[in-house]
Design an enzyme around this catalytic site. Structure first.
Site, PDB file in Angstrom:
ATOM      1  N   ASP A 175       3.115   9.474  -0.589  1.00 24.48           N
ATOM      2  CA  ASP A 175       1.769   8.827  -0.467  1.00 24.48           C
ATOM      3  C   ASP A 175       1.756   7.677  -1.327  1.00 24.48           C
ATOM      4  OD1 ASP A 175      -0.319   7.950   1.107  1.00 24.48           O
ATOM      5  OD2 ASP A 175      -1.010   9.934   1.168  1.00 24.48           O
ATOM      6  N   HIS A 192       0.928  -1.327  -0.006  1.00 26.29           N
ATOM      7  CA  HIS A 192      -0.040   0.080  -0.069  1.00 26.29           C
ATOM      8  C   HIS A 192       0.755   1.396   0.053  1.00 26.29           C
ATOM      9  CE1 HIS A 192      -4.060  -1.813   0.999  1.00 26.29           C
ATOM     10  NE2 HIS A 192      -3.151  -2.755   0.999  1.00 26.29           N
TER      11      HIS A 192
HETATM   12  P1  ADP Z   1      -3.442   6.682   4.999  1.00 31.69           P
HETATM   13  O1  ADP Z   1      -3.894   5.271   4.582  1.00 31.69           O
HETATM   14  O2  ADP Z   1      -2.164   7.001   4.890  1.00 31.69           O
HETATM   15  O3  ADP Z   1      -4.130   6.923   6.421  1.00 31.69           O
HETATM   16  P2  ADP Z   1      -5.532   7.514   2.958  1.00 31.69           P
HETATM   17  O4  ADP Z   1      -5.908   8.955   2.767  1.00 31.69           O
HETATM   18  O5  ADP Z   1      -5.380   6.607   1.828  1.00 31.69           O
HETATM   19  O6  ADP Z   1      -4.273   7.467   3.988  1.00 31.69           O
HETATM   20  O7  ADP Z   1      -6.611   6.853   3.612  1.00 31.69           O
HETATM   21  C1  ADP Z   1      -7.194   7.533   4.970  1.00 31.69           C
HETATM   22  C2  ADP Z   1      -8.836   6.940   5.137  1.00 31.69           C
HETATM   23  O8  ADP Z   1      -9.029   7.278   6.538  1.00 31.69           O
HETATM   24  C3  ADP Z   1      -9.617   7.542   4.418  1.00 31.69           C
HETATM   25  O9  ADP Z   1     -10.429   6.367   3.727  1.00 31.69           O
HETATM   26  C4  ADP Z   1     -10.419   8.247   5.175  1.00 31.69           C
HETATM   27  O10 ADP Z   1     -12.002   8.472   4.801  1.00 31.69           O
HETATM   28  C5  ADP Z   1     -10.493   7.661   6.576  1.00 31.69           C
HETATM   29  N1  ADP Z   1     -10.533   8.734   7.439  1.00 31.69           N
HETATM   30  C6  ADP Z   1      -9.542   9.950   7.154  1.00 31.69           C
HETATM   31  N2  ADP Z   1      -9.943  10.933   8.431  1.00 31.69           N
HETATM   32  C7  ADP Z   1     -10.923  10.266   8.907  1.00 31.69           C
HETATM   33  C8  ADP Z   1     -11.426  10.517  10.261  1.00 31.69           C
HETATM   34  N3  ADP Z   1     -11.188  11.627  10.804  1.00 31.69           N
HETATM   35  N4  ADP Z   1     -12.278   9.643  10.798  1.00 31.69           N
HETATM   36  C9  ADP Z   1     -12.550   8.407  10.396  1.00 31.69           C
HETATM   37  N5  ADP Z   1     -11.864   8.045   9.198  1.00 31.69           N
HETATM   38  C10 ADP Z   1     -11.263   9.318   8.448  1.00 31.69           C
HETATM   39  C1  G6P Z   2      -1.402   3.000   6.380  1.00 37.59           C
HETATM   40  C2  G6P Z   2      -0.702   2.135   6.234  1.00 37.59           C
HETATM   41  C3  G6P Z   2      -1.580   0.762   6.716  1.00 37.59           C
HETATM   42  C4  G6P Z   2      -1.726   1.286   8.089  1.00 37.59           C
HETATM   43  C5  G6P Z   2      -2.568   2.747   8.292  1.00 37.59           C
HETATM   44  C6  G6P Z   2      -2.600   3.209   9.881  1.00 37.59           C
HETATM   45  O1  G6P Z   2      -2.551   3.483   5.567  1.00 37.59           O
HETATM   46  O2  G6P Z   2      -0.689   1.812   4.711  1.00 37.59           O
HETATM   47  O3  G6P Z   2      -1.184  -0.224   6.759  1.00 37.59           O
HETATM   48  O4  G6P Z   2      -2.955   0.267   8.960  1.00 37.59           O
HETATM   49  O5  G6P Z   2      -1.676   3.597   7.612  1.00 37.59           O
HETATM   50  O6  G6P Z   2      -1.493   2.875  10.497  1.00 37.59           O
HETATM   51  P1  G6P Z   2      -1.731   1.998  11.926  1.00 37.59           P
HETATM   52  O7  G6P Z   2       0.023   2.028  12.109  1.00 37.59           O
HETATM   53  O8  G6P Z   2      -2.488   2.857  12.667  1.00 37.59           O
HETATM   54  O9  G6P Z   2      -1.972   0.801  11.592  1.00 37.59           O
END
Ligand code: ADP
Ligand code: G6P
Length: 488
Positions: free
Chosen positions: A380, A168
């Site tokens: 990212d 990912h």
């Molecule tokens: P990462 O995987 O690095 O966190 P992404 O942007 O790919 O970054 O995914 C973040 C996910 O978390 C999104 O699907 C988003 O809807 C969810 N998300 C972001 N902010 C919140 C929040 N405040 N509460 C719940 N879910 C959230």
């Molecule tokens: C990114 C990573 C995921 C991970 C998430 C939240 O999206 O690609 O593998 O689960 O961050 O991080 P955490 O350390 O809380 O699992």
């Protein structure tokens, strides 16, 4: 063609995380893009999800997970981790070595042989659990950088086929990857999978370049957009599968009357101020400090915007036990206070900062209320927030300011305003341009992005990946059907 196969997913985290509050265990939804995407897929296909349920390590968790899973179409199988395993494998190797290194922040790495040993041991434990939960007919789909060695341990127990992995996060180029003291076993481990999936062509190329440099005996062939990497032991397909969102559900929920009510109340609270929205896990890869600098410059350069534009930064708590994350939180809070102290006036705070998780209804309402979404990570893998924002904008309004270093840029450059988040001057100008895009230009850009996201949603992503898994492990069945959901 094979009969219906079960899907067994393994990721470090289960979609729910246990928290102990006042001595009682509660489950909260896990954060991050991996969980968002895979929850949609498993709900649709059924199957089993193997993973860590959070920081508790006691036996009462399994019945509680069964209870949670009863409402879903899939089962949840916990891998319980001791405190030492959490420190060595999760915090240490995964998040103080691989996460910073693979995002290009090598100076943030903390190399430690103990971490590596814990990483190997926990990967072996996941392998044991996956073996117990799956049959040779099932498709085992392992996710993300915490579990790069799992196939190694599963093969060691005699399983021959159908192991797939999706990465990912970014995969770094050889000049960064080579810093990793365990670079060769990591590559060898990945090459025990039948299919290894990446978010972008750049990640795929970096992986292949690393293989060529550090496993020179491997044979690498380019076949129809994929690479076939063969060693004396195994052959692996390395492909590109950009992850996405459940477009229809975001677009549908954005029309829900409850969301619309929330949109109105958000707009009312902003009075006549325009809204720039950012939503991230609080992580140094997300570029939150750089974004605040660009916003500050915007206010300094364009005084007429003071009182007329508000930045709402929603920061979801993440990895709070790791010092880098604690320090970043303090820096962000200082920076927000500084901007509000310098420019705030008459009940207007330039930055509204929320350090918490919010409900899905609120999240979608913020997407709908925003004039501009600033999605500007320093690096990212994909970034699903950018896609969710567009999916929610059925009104064709709103502008997306997107980092050129987010995987999502490959698909969304057709409609986004692209910035280098380190170039604060141009970043501030891009925010200004975004605030003044006229309605028809907003609509044209948003329409193009929404078409793209709708055409290649998370189900398309899973189909594409599963089809390659089938062709890698069963050449006879390859290409029979793109409707990979039938395989599960
Ligand atoms: P990462 O995987 O690095 O966190 P992404 O942007 O790919 O970054 O995914 C973040 C996910 O978390 C999104 O699907 C988003 O809807 C969810 N998300 C972001 N902010 C919140 C929040 N405040 N509460 C719940 N879910 C959230
Ligand atoms: C990114 C990573 C995921 C991970 C998430 C939240 O999206 O690609 O593998 O689960 O961050 O991080 P955490 O350390 O809380 O699992």
């Amino acid at each position: 063609m094979k009969s219906r196969r079960r899907l067994v997913i393994a990721s470090n985290r289960l979609p729910v995380t246990a928290q102990v509050v006042d001595g009682r265990v509660n489950f909260v939804p896990s954060s991050g893009g991996l969980v968002s995407a895979m929850t949609s897929i498993l709900r649709d296909s059924g199957g089993c999800w193997v993973g860590w349920p959070g920081f508790v390590s006691n036996n009462g968790v399994t019945p509680m997970l069964d209870f949670r899973a009863a409402a879903e179409n899939y089962s949840l199988q916990p891998v319980l981790l001791s405190e030492a395993e959490q420190n060595g494998y999760y915090k240490g190797f995964s998040n103080e070595i691989i996460w910073p290194l693979f995002h290009g922040f090598s100076t943030r790495c903390s190399f430690n042989l103990d971490y590596w040993n814990y990483y190997r041991n926990v990967n072996a434990r996941f392998a044991t659990m996956i073996n117990a939960m799956s049959s040779s007919e099932d498709l085992v789909w392992v996710h993300d950088y915490h579990l790069m060695l799992v196939a190694n341990f599963i093969r060691a127990k005699g399983r021959l086929s159908d192991l797939a992995y999706f990465h990912h996060i970014p995969f770094p180029p050889p000049d960064i990857f080579e810093i990793l003291p365990w670079r060769v076993p990591i590559l060898r481990g990945l090459l025990q999978y039948d299919v290894v999936g990446f978010q972008t062509a750049r990640d795929q190329r970096n992986f292949v370049d690393c293989v060529r440099r550090y496993l020179p005996a491997a044979n690498v062939r380019r076949v129809a957009g994929r690479y076939e990497v063969s060693t004396s032991e195994h052959s692996t397909t390395a492909g590109v599968y950009p992850i996405s969102i459940d477009y229809e559900s975001f677009a549908g929920e954005a029309m829900d009357p409850t969301v619309l009510e929330r949109v109105e109340s958000i707009k009312k609270s902003l009075a006549d101020s325009r809204l720039i929205l950012s939503v991230d896990r609080l992580d140094y890869t997300k570029g939150i400090l750089e974004r605040l600098s660009a916003f500050r410059l915007l206010l300094s350069r364009y005084p007429e915007l003071r009182g007329k534009v508000t930045l709402i930064q929603i920061a979801v708590p993440s990895r709070e036990d790791i010092p880098e994350y604690q320090e970043l939180r303090l820096k962000i809070e200082n920076c927000v206070s500084r901007i509000n102290g310098e420019y705030g006036k008459d009940g207007w705070a330039p930055v509204q900062y929320f350090y918490r998780s919010i409900s899905r209804t609120d999240l979608i309402a913020y997407y709908r209320a925003a004039d501009v979404a600033a999605v500007t990570p320093l690096r990212d893998g994909m970034n699903l927030v950018a896609k969710e924002f567009c999916a929610a904008r059925f009104d064709g309004r709103g502008a997306l300011v997107l980092s050129e270093f987010a995987g999502a840029v490959d698909e969304l450059r057709i409609g986004a305003l692209i910035v280098n988040p380190y170039d604060v001057e141009r970043f501030a100008d891009a925010l200004h341009t975004a605030l003044y895009l006229n309605e028809s230009e907003q609509a044209v850009r948003m329409h193009a992005m929404r078409l793209e996201i709708r055409a290649r949603d998370v189900y398309y992503w899973a189909d594409l990946f599963a089809t390659d898994c089938l062709s890698a492990t069963d050449p006879v069945g390859a290409g029979i059907s793109r409707a990979a959901r039938a395989y599960y």
